[in-house]
Write an enzyme that holds these catalytic residues in place. Structure first.
Site, PDB file in Angstrom:
ATOM      1  N   CYS A 125      -2.052   9.840   2.266  1.00  0.00           N
ATOM      2  CA  CYS A 125      -1.696   8.752   1.285  1.00  0.00           C
ATOM      3  C   CYS A 125      -2.902   9.398   0.273  1.00  0.00           C
ATOM      4  CB  CYS A 125      -1.602   7.626   1.784  1.00  0.00           C
ATOM      5  SG  CYS A 125      -2.872   6.676   1.931  1.00  0.00           S
ATOM      6  N   GLU A 164       1.066  -0.895  -0.412  1.00  0.00           N
ATOM      7  CA  GLU A 164      -0.350   0.028  -0.111  1.00  0.00           C
ATOM      8  C   GLU A 164       1.257   0.828  -0.330  1.00  0.00           C
ATOM      9  OE1 GLU A 164      -2.618  -0.341   3.173  1.00  0.00           O
ATOM     10  OE2 GLU A 164      -3.664  -2.505   1.803  1.00  0.00           O
TER      11      GLU A 164
END
Ligand code: NAD
Length: 656
Positions: free
Chosen positions: A462, A428
């Protein structure tokens, strides 16, 4: 005299070898160089270009009078002088590396370190040329020229004619005509090998710089011991019934609920997240645990596919834990990132070795402590403390799966480190999410929502909005409204309930942000709010809005991970769609419009894992969380995330 690290020496060795290769074996040597450079970012020894190989190469050059003196000192440093007077053809990544070598040769040790942390600055031809230009200004490069109209040229011809490296490296550079079809990914994207782990990790408060605690780091031997213990414990854990495992995870959840405040304060102190946001994260994670408790059992329950397939064979699927899961985590949402994996992994019967980020270690240790106090066996979930080297040691150990959350360069290094083992991998990684504000919006509401998407958690998300594209019909009004929202943010002590924007968790990111803003301003952008560090102890940056940005600028291409947003004017939906997709990342994108069909049309065309209509920067335990391209591989949360943590067994059952 230039002092080189072993990695640099290898690269230089490759470069010098190239100088004596023939055109026929040139492509081979390019590949060797790139692979050596790539490998040099791993901790694994580089087989073909270790120090002795480089020394042999340099010796060979010396014999051909191409290198005048070769000398090795100590284990990791090679000192040398060389004279290369042949013409070298270099690809962009090679040229980049040479730019780095030249720059480093001219710096003090302190600056060298800073330079090497800024490899991202050499991501494009323009950046390399700018670096060489600087060298030229300081008399290190004699001539630097680029032929007009060669903007897209990928081949560079470099003539290194360094007569005396004691004083300076002289390089003459020009751009040649022949373009190449495609160049490999720039070396600058690769993460440098992590430095050896210090014996202890110092945790500082980023709001004040104060040392909060020193904690012993986990070394390689201790990682191995933990892995052995976890391996044994996992079997017993998996052998327990699902309700038994679930009751211990529920006990953890209930205990965590009683400690929300302490947990939130710990996180705020060690990474600077405003206290209201830390608290919201811990509370929200409780709901995620609840969802997992409700669903994991069903998802991993044996499934009778058919009692009687053709031929009278019964078919069935069962789900077994993967085994030993290494979870290496980022710091920005430590509860979400940590528990999105740990909770379903434990419920499914795995053991977990959890390495919290070095910037959220107290939070990570605290979480695991709550689990142990709730009764989860101590060897079933263990922590590994430290930075990159501890993470690399964990990745190198005998684990069955790596769940990694972090930046793209580190993710790539992790992928390489497991490449020749059959270890399941989830990455991720970073993002550069774009948002498009259409011409039919309520401008004030859109400004408020996009500012929230860009500046929540000081922009350290993110899936933060990092690029804003605004329809030209509302552009001016929108920018005014956005500036008003951002200008009114309360910046200050993250433990204060009124604070909107706190410090940055990592001081090093201040340099990255500053460099991106300088690059944008140098290319024509204007700062309309903020734009600089805040001068106080700790690591602080003013919330910043830039306008007149364009896609050439780092601010619109590279992950910023801070409180900065660039706003670009777009003509129409087609223009906006092209801009939104113009990124190496693929985590998410958002469209702000009153027309749902319009939003779905645009978002449907984009190569992203998460699509947001009038929202941004949101994740849900009920939905799969995944990134595309440089934003990663694999999936967490939802039923898909649970399945990622188990292995299927197919049963073929016949009476006789
Ligand atoms: P990072 O890549 O610097 O570090 C991530 C983790 O990897 C840390 O625990 C670090 O100690 C460890 N590490 C470093 N070098 C390693 C190596 N060679 N081998 C193994 N482990 C190593 O990232 P960060 O600064 O902690 O986090 C910020 C990044 O994470 C941003 O790019 C952000 O976008 C990304 N992120 C992504 C998601 C997502 O869901 N996609 C969520 C949160 C953060």
């Amino acid at each position: 005299m230039i002092e080189l690290t072993a990695e640099e020496a290898r690269v230089l060795g490759c470069l010098m070898e190239k100088a004596v290769t023939t055109p026929d074996n040139y492509p081979l040597s390019v590949n060797a160089l790139i692979s050596a450079c790539n490998q040099s970012t791993n901790r694994d020894p580089v087989v073909s270009y270790d120090e002795s190989t480089v020394e042999r190469a340099l010796e060979a050059l010396r014999e051909k009078s191409l290198s005048r003196r070769v000398r090795a000192t100590g284990q990791r440093v090679v000192k040398h002088r060389h004279v290369v007077d042949e013409e070298l053809q270099l690809s962009v990544p090679e040229f980049t590396m040479l730019g780095i070598l030249l720059l480093r040769g001219a710096q003090t040790p302190g600056e060298l370190k800073q330079r090497s942390e800024r490899w991202h600055a050499f991501r494009s031809l323009d950046d390399v040329e700018a670096a060489l230009q600087q060298l030229a200004e300081r008399g290190f490069v004699r001539r630097l020229e680029r032929r007009p109209g060669q903007k897209e040229a990928r081949w560079l011809t470099l003539v290194v004619a360094s007569a005396d490296l004691d004083d300076a490296a002289d390089a003459e550079v020009s751009v040649a005509d022949a373009p190449v079809a495609s160049a490999p990914a720039p070396l600058a994207e690769a993460a440098p090998a992590p430095p050896p782990e210090a014996r202890s990790l110092d945790v500082h408060n980023p709001a004040t710089g104060e040392l909060l605690r020193s904690i012993a780091s986990t070394d390689e031997r201790e990682v191995e011991q933990k892995v052995e213990r976890a391996r044994r414990a996992q079997k017993a854990w998996a052998a327990r019934s699902y309700p038994e495992r679930a009751s211990l995870v529920r006990a953890f959840r209930d205990l965590l609920e009683t400690e929300v405040e302490e947990c939130a304060r710990t996180t705020t102190r060690e990474m600077g997240k405003p206290i209201t946001q830390s608290r919201a994260e811990v509370r929200a994670v409780l709901e995620r645990i609840d969802w997992n408790l409700e669903h994991v059992g069903d998802v991993i329950a044996p499934r009778e596919v058919t009692p009687r397939a053709p031929g009278g064979v019964g078919e069935r699927v069962t789900y077994e834990p993967v085994g030993l899961v290494a979870h290496i985590s980022a710091w920005n949402y430590p509860y979400f990132v940590g528990l999105n994996t740990i909770v379903p992994a434990l419920l499914a019967g795995n053991a977990v070795l959890y390495k919290p980020s070095e910037h959220a270690t107290l939070t990570g240790l605290g979480l695991v402590d709550v689990m142990h106090r709730a009764g989860v066996p101590v060897d079933v979930v263990q922590t590994v403390v430290g930075g990159g080297a501890s993470g690399a040691a964990l990745v190198a150990s005998d684990i069955d799966m790596v769940c990694f959350t972090g930046s793209y360069p580190t993710g790539r290094a992790v992928a390489r480190a497991v490449a020749d083992r059959f270890v399941r991998l989830q990455l991720e990684l970073g993002g550069k999410d774009g948002a498009y504000v259409c011409d039919d919006v309520d401008v004030d509401a859109a400004a408020l929502a996009t500012a929230e998407g860009a500046f929540y958690n000081s922009g350290q998300s993110c899936a933060a909005i990092e690029r804003l594209y605004v329809h030209e019909a509302v552009y001016d009004r929108f920018v005014d409204a956005l500036c008003e929202v951002v200008g009114a943010y309360r910046i200050g002590d993250p433990e204060d309930e009124q604070t909107d924007v706190g410090p940055l968790a990592r001081a090093a990111q201040l340099d990255v942000i500053e460099a991106q803003i300088a690059d944008a301003v140098g290319k024509g952008a204007k700062v309309v709010v903020g734009g600089s560090r805040i001068d106080r102890p700790g690591s602080w940056f003013d919330p910043t809005v830039l306008v007149d940005v364009d896609p050439r600028m780092q601010i619109m291409r590279d992950e910023t991970f801070g409180p900065v947003i660039g706003v670009q004017r777009v003509r129409d939906d087609a223009d906006a769609t092209t801009c939104l997709d113009d990124t190496e990342f693929g985590l998410g994108a958002a469209v702000f419009t009153s027309d749902r069909a319009r939003a779905e049309r645009i978002l449907g065309a984009l190569d992203v894992g998460n699509a947001y209509w009038n929202r941004s920067d949101r994740s849900s335990v009920r939905l799969p969380w995944s990134g595309r391209r440089h934003s990663g591989i694999g999936v967490s949360m939802s039923e898909s995330g649970i399945r990622a943590l188990v292995r299927e067994k197919a049963w073929h059952l016949s009476e006789a």
